[in-house]
Design a protein around this motif. Structure first.
Motif, PDB file in Angstrom:
ATOM      1  N   ILE A 243    -102.786 -55.678  25.274  1.00 18.64           N
ATOM      2  CA  ILE A 243    -103.871 -56.290  25.516  1.00 18.64           C
ATOM      3  C   ILE A 243    -104.779 -55.493  24.264  1.00 18.64           C
ATOM      4  CG2 ILE A 243    -106.105 -56.819  26.591  1.00 18.64           C
ATOM      5  CD1 ILE A 243    -103.924 -58.598  27.462  1.00 18.64           C
ATOM      6  N   GLU A 244    -104.596 -54.152  24.412  1.00 18.00           N
ATOM      7  CA  GLU A 244    -105.116 -53.351  23.282  1.00 18.00           C
ATOM      8  C   GLU A 244    -105.224 -53.832  21.851  1.00 18.00           C
ATOM      9  OE1 GLU A 244    -104.184 -49.326  24.231  1.00 18.00           O
ATOM     10  OE2 GLU A 244    -105.929 -49.413  25.816  1.00 18.00           O
ATOM     11  N   SER A 245    -103.634 -54.165  21.481  1.00 23.90           N
ATOM     12  CA  SER A 245    -103.251 -54.448  20.157  1.00 23.90           C
ATOM     13  C   SER A 245    -103.825 -55.707  19.664  1.00 23.90           C
ATOM     14  CB  SER A 245    -101.607 -54.358  20.368  1.00 23.90           C
ATOM     15  OG  SER A 245    -101.212 -54.680  19.192  1.00 23.90           O
ATOM     16  N   TYR A 246    -103.810 -56.585  20.797  1.00 25.20           N
ATOM     17  CA  TYR A 246    -104.422 -58.177  20.334  1.00 25.20           C
ATOM     18  C   TYR A 246    -105.911 -57.829  20.310  1.00 25.20           C
ATOM     19  CZ  TYR A 246    -106.395 -62.573  21.149  1.00 25.20           C
ATOM     20  OH  TYR A 246    -106.759 -63.944  21.222  1.00 25.20           O
ATOM     21  N   ASN A 247    -106.370 -57.230  21.044  1.00 25.87           N
ATOM     22  CA  ASN A 247    -108.023 -56.980  20.850  1.00 25.87           C
ATOM     23  C   ASN A 247    -108.400 -56.276  19.758  1.00 25.87           C
ATOM     24  OD1 ASN A 247    -108.889 -58.349  23.420  1.00 25.87           O
ATOM     25  ND2 ASN A 247    -108.758 -56.444  24.336  1.00 25.87           N
ATOM     26  N   TYR A 248    -107.609 -55.305  19.132  1.00 28.12           N
ATOM     27  CA  TYR A 248    -107.975 -54.889  18.053  1.00 28.12           C
ATOM     28  C   TYR A 248    -107.517 -55.767  16.603  1.00 28.12           C
ATOM     29  CZ  TYR A 248    -107.328 -51.281  13.994  1.00 28.12           C
ATOM     30  OH  TYR A 248    -107.459 -50.882  12.714  1.00 28.12           O
ATOM     31  N   GLN A 249    -106.650 -56.642  16.668  1.00 19.17           N
ATOM     32  CA  GLN A 249    -106.420 -57.722  15.864  1.00 19.17           C
ATOM     33  C   GLN A 249    -107.639 -58.617  15.607  1.00 19.17           C
ATOM     34  OE1 GLN A 249    -103.737 -58.032  13.560  1.00 19.17           O
ATOM     35  NE2 GLN A 249    -104.587 -59.728  12.775  1.00 19.17           N
ATOM     36  N   LYS A 250    -108.149 -58.878  16.800  1.00 17.94           N
ATOM     37  CA  LYS A 250    -109.443 -59.675  16.952  1.00 17.94           C
ATOM     38  C   LYS A 250    -110.636 -58.843  15.986  1.00 17.94           C
ATOM     39  CE  LYS A 250    -110.013 -60.856  21.020  1.00 17.94           C
ATOM     40  NZ  LYS A 250    -110.529 -61.426  22.507  1.00 17.94           N
ATOM     41  N   GLN A 251    -110.849 -57.652  16.371  1.00 22.75           N
ATOM     42  CA  GLN A 251    -111.724 -57.176  15.554  1.00 22.75           C
ATOM     43  C   GLN A 251    -111.225 -57.044  13.951  1.00 22.75           C
ATOM     44  OE1 GLN A 251    -112.111 -52.931  16.935  1.00 22.75           O
ATOM     45  NE2 GLN A 251    -112.203 -53.625  18.877  1.00 22.75           N
TER      46      GLN A 251
END
Length: 278
Positions: free
Chosen positions: A175-183
């Motif tokens: 989840i953290e990796s995906y949210n970082y990608q969105k940033q």
């Protein structure tokens, strides 16, 4: 039932493709209580991969679908243990190969090791394990192929490096990796620092190219198509800058000379690629 499941998924995706409904997934997976229900759930995930993900051209939506599939696979193992995986199951392998978020690939590696303990398709899919799986990680991070006979001897070392990576829980890390990608998608490109032809083999120049770019957060990134990866400067000396990709797993780096010559080097400082300016 299968078509209804996929239709509901598509509707949910169109309504909110950027959100991963982890609580919903956790509940539905916790309610699985028989081998046939496990099997049907894996089939549903496979259908999403084959009928939706591989046909999705929008990279943001593809990242959302891919991440949700990886999260659900991880939850199956987390909630029900290794018994949830059977030798003929391709879903975790496809989760890795169809993922485009580099850090998620290394987070997910623990799942593949669990599959390896069970054995089956993972032993031979795309070559003897871990050839195909390491290839996916290497291409995802560095666009460099390990599908070379002379590289087979380093497989154990690369696998060891991946197994040494620690996370605060696979699902949380995904989840953290995906949210970082969105940033990263919100950043704007300020300028190009250099552009080179893509090479996956030392002596094979491809038609595609990649760049080093400065983005609106004032950091340097490596960019290919719609994907950017943050670069960390390791050293700077007269006429040379050495960068590594953020969170890269193998200890490889890029060496950029003042004249624009760029090398990809391994953890022993051996040149893997000398890139040609584009």
């Amino acid at each position: 039932m299968k078509k209804i499941f996929i239709l509901l998924f598509v509707i949910s995706l169109n309504l909110s493709f950027s959100q991963i409904e982890i609580d919903k997934y956790r509940t539905e997976i916790a309610n699985l209580d028989s081998d046939i229900k496990f099997e049907n759930y894996w089939k549903q995930l496979l259908d999403i991969d084959q009928n939706i993900l591989v046909n999705t051209k929008d990279h943001k939506k593809a990242d959302s679908i891919s991440s949700s599939l990886m999260v659900r696979t991880a939850l199956l193992f987390e909630i029900h243990g290794d018994k949830v995986y059977k030798p003929n199951n391709l879903v975790p392998i496809l989760n890795l190969s169809h993922n485009n978020i580099s850090e998620s690939s290394i987070v997910f590696w623990t799942i593949l090791e669990k599959c390896k303990m069970v054995g089956g398709m993972i032993d031979t899919f795309g070559g003897t394990f871990p050839a195909y799986q390491l290839e996916c990680v290497s291409l995802d991070f560095y666009n460099y192929t390990l599908n070379q006979k002379e590289k087979e001897e380093i497989y154990p070392d690369l696998r060891k490096k991946l197994n040494q990576i620690k996370t605060n829980g696979i699902v949380t890390a995904l989840i953290e990796s995906y949210n970082y990608q969105k940033q990263l998608y919100t950043l704007k490109e300020l300028k190009s620092i250099g552009k080179w032809s893509l090479q996956s083999f030392k002596n094979e120049i491809l038609d595609e190219s990649f760049e080093f770019v400065k983005m609106s957060d004032n950091n340097i990134y490596i960019k290919q198509n719609n994907k950017i990866q943050k670069l960390i400067m390791l050293k700077k000396r007269k006429g040379v800058k050495i960068f590594k990709i953020e969170n890269e797993p193998f200890g490889w780096n890029y060496e950029l000379l003042k004249n624009g010559t760029l090398f990809l080097k391994d953890d022993k400082n051996e040149v893997l690629i000398q890139y040609t300016k584009a």
